[in-house]
Scaffold this motif. Structure first.
Motif, PDB file in Angstrom:
ATOM      1  N   ARG A   1      72.751 -13.839  17.986  1.00 41.98           N
ATOM      2  CA  ARG A   1      72.315 -13.421  16.654  1.00 41.98           C
ATOM      3  C   ARG A   1      72.348 -11.904  16.573  1.00 41.98           C
ATOM      4  O   ARG A   1      71.757 -11.214  17.390  1.00 41.98           O
ATOM      5  CB  ARG A   1      70.901 -13.920  16.373  1.00 41.98           C
ATOM      6  N   LEU A   2      73.036 -11.408  15.573  1.00 41.80           N
ATOM      7  CA  LEU A   2      73.190  -9.986  15.367  1.00 41.80           C
ATOM      8  C   LEU A   2      72.668  -9.630  13.988  1.00 41.80           C
ATOM      9  O   LEU A   2      73.047 -10.243  12.996  1.00 41.80           O
ATOM     10  CB  LEU A   2      74.678  -9.605  15.475  1.00 41.80           C
TER      11      LEU A   2
ATOM     12  N   GLN B   1      83.583  -6.883  10.146  1.00 43.31           N
ATOM     13  CA  GLN B   1      84.897  -6.899  10.784  1.00 43.31           C
ATOM     14  C   GLN B   1      84.764  -7.032  12.304  1.00 43.31           C
ATOM     15  O   GLN B   1      85.461  -7.819  12.935  1.00 43.31           O
ATOM     16  CB  GLN B   1      85.666  -5.626  10.439  1.00 43.31           C
ATOM     17  N   GLN B   2      83.859  -6.278  12.894  1.00 42.07           N
ATOM     18  CA  GLN B   2      83.673  -6.332  14.340  1.00 42.07           C
ATOM     19  C   GLN B   2      83.092  -7.682  14.777  1.00 42.07           C
ATOM     20  O   GLN B   2      83.471  -8.222  15.806  1.00 42.07           O
ATOM     21  CB  GLN B   2      82.765  -5.190  14.806  1.00 42.07           C
ATOM     22  N   ALA B   3      82.177  -8.224  14.000  1.00 41.41           N
ATOM     23  CA  ALA B   3      81.556  -9.509  14.346  1.00 41.41           C
ATOM     24  C   ALA B   3      82.579 -10.646  14.318  1.00 41.41           C
ATOM     25  O   ALA B   3      82.479 -11.590  15.109  1.00 41.41           O
ATOM     26  CB  ALA B   3      80.400  -9.809  13.402  1.00 41.41           C
ATOM     27  N   GLU B   4      83.560 -10.550  13.432  1.00 38.68           N
ATOM     28  CA  GLU B   4      84.593 -11.582  13.348  1.00 38.68           C
ATOM     29  C   GLU B   4      85.422 -11.668  14.626  1.00 38.68           C
ATOM     30  O   GLU B   4      85.984 -12.716  14.937  1.00 38.68           O
ATOM     31  CB  GLU B   4      85.514 -11.328  12.154  1.00 38.68           C
ATOM     32  N   ALA B   5      85.476 -10.595  15.386  1.00 42.19           N
ATOM     33  CA  ALA B   5      86.254 -10.570  16.624  1.00 42.19           C
ATOM     34  C   ALA B   5      85.572 -11.339  17.757  1.00 42.19           C
ATOM     35  O   ALA B   5      86.172 -11.566  18.795  1.00 42.19           O
ATOM     36  CB  ALA B   5      86.511  -9.132  17.047  1.00 42.19           C
TER      37      ALA B   5
ATOM     38  N   ILE C   1      79.211 -15.491  16.871  1.00 42.77           N
ATOM     39  CA  ILE C   1      78.206 -14.513  16.444  1.00 42.77           C
ATOM     40  C   ILE C   1      77.630 -14.943  15.102  1.00 42.77           C
ATOM     41  O   ILE C   1      78.349 -15.232  14.163  1.00 42.77           O
ATOM     42  CB  ILE C   1      78.815 -13.108  16.305  1.00 42.77           C
ATOM     43  N   GLU C   2      76.324 -14.991  15.046  1.00 36.02           N
ATOM     44  CA  GLU C   2      75.623 -15.261  13.789  1.00 36.02           C
ATOM     45  C   GLU C   2      75.161 -13.905  13.251  1.00 36.02           C
ATOM     46  O   GLU C   2      74.285 -13.267  13.823  1.00 36.02           O
ATOM     47  CB  GLU C   2      74.424 -16.166  14.055  1.00 36.02           C
TER      48      GLU C   2
ATOM     49  N   GLN D   1      82.166 -11.659  36.732  1.00 30.74           N
ATOM     50  CA  GLN D   1      82.524 -10.714  35.674  1.00 30.74           C
ATOM     51  C   GLN D   1      83.044 -11.510  34.497  1.00 30.74           C
ATOM     52  O   GLN D   1      84.035 -12.216  34.608  1.00 30.74           O
ATOM     53  CB  GLN D   1      83.601  -9.749  36.169  1.00 30.74           C
ATOM     54  N   GLU D   2      82.347 -11.471  33.384  1.00 36.56           N
ATOM     55  CA  GLU D   2      82.782 -12.207  32.220  1.00 36.56           C
ATOM     56  C   GLU D   2      83.904 -11.472  31.534  1.00 36.56           C
ATOM     57  O   GLU D   2      83.936 -10.256  31.487  1.00 36.56           O
ATOM     58  CB  GLU D   2      81.613 -12.404  31.255  1.00 36.56           C
ATOM     59  N   VAL D   3      84.826 -12.213  31.007  1.00 35.53           N
ATOM     60  CA  VAL D   3      85.966 -11.628  30.328  1.00 35.53           C
ATOM     61  C   VAL D   3      85.641 -11.533  28.849  1.00 35.53           C
ATOM     62  O   VAL D   3      85.302 -12.516  28.204  1.00 35.53           O
ATOM     63  CB  VAL D   3      87.230 -12.493  30.525  1.00 35.53           C
ATOM     64  N   LEU D   4      85.702 -10.323  28.310  1.00 32.25           N
ATOM     65  CA  LEU D   4      85.445 -10.109  26.894  1.00 32.25           C
ATOM     66  C   LEU D   4      86.719 -10.390  26.133  1.00 32.25           C
ATOM     67  O   LEU D   4      87.796  -9.948  26.495  1.00 32.25           O
ATOM     68  CB  LEU D   4      84.988  -8.680  26.643  1.00 32.25           C
ATOM     69  N   GLN D   5      86.604 -11.147  25.080  1.00 34.58           N
ATOM     70  CA  GLN D   5      87.779 -11.478  24.273  1.00 34.58           C
ATOM     71  C   GLN D   5      87.745 -10.752  22.964  1.00 34.58           C
ATOM     72  O   GLN D   5      86.791 -10.519  22.374  1.00 34.58           O
ATOM     73  CB  GLN D   5      87.835 -12.972  24.032  1.00 34.58           C
TER      74      GLN D   5
END
Length: 171
Positions: A3-4, A19-23, A27-28, A167-171
């Motif tokens: 939640r952001l 725009q950033q949250a859509e990536a 994300i709520e 190490q988690e991979v950020l997408q």
């Protein structure tokens, strides 16, 4: 919980955050005014996980959140960079609150380390583990740094929900 909460006063800010949250999958996102956020902090504090805001509002929001939580020691904040891990720190308390008491509350520092792990370095599992351990130990040893630190360390195995740290991979 993904939640952001975005707090900003311009359409450009709202568009940038959206725009950033859509990536990021899952994300709520909610956009609140400063007044709505402060009301939420007061009446429903458990419903705010992560707040993003322009720098001009950041310090005020952190200060109010800390005061409503009853301590300036348990709030951490971060300034994310366009590249690199950013800067993460505990919210500094008023020196008069701890002067002469011989105590320092490490909870804010540990929460800042959790932000660094998750948001700066991408190690979200490790960040969640540390955050859960701090929360579980929070009432264990008020004003006793050694007992609190021992309680956090003792809580780490139970707070860990993954089978191994990776190490988690950020997408």
């Amino acid at each position: 919980r993904a939640r952001l909460t975005s707090v900003g006063s311009t359409a450009a800010w709202t568009a940038l955050v959206a725009q950033q949250a859509e990536a990021w999958d899952g994300i709520e996102l909610e956009h609140l005014s400063l007044g709505q956020l402060l009301t939420r902090f007061h009446h429903h504090p458990g419903t705010v996980d992560l707040v993003v805001t322009p720098a001009a509002l950041g310090d005020a929001i952190v200060d109010v959140a800390a005061r409503l939580a009853g301590s300036l020691h348990t709030v951490a904040s971060g300034w994310l960079a366009e590249s690199g891990p950013g800067v993460f720190a505990p919210h500094q308390c008023d020196a008069a609150e701890v002067a002469g008491l011989g105590v320092a509350d490490p909870a804010g520092t540990l929460l800042a380390a959790s932000l660094l792990l998750g948001e700066g370095l991408g190690a979200r599992s490790a960040a969640r583990t540390l955050e859960r351990a701090v929360a579980a130990a929070a009432g264990a040893a008020a004003n006793d740094t050694k007992r609190f630190t021992a309680a956090v360390i003792a809580q780490l195995p139970a707070a860990r929900t993954d089978t191994e740290h990776f190490q988690e991979v950020l997408q």
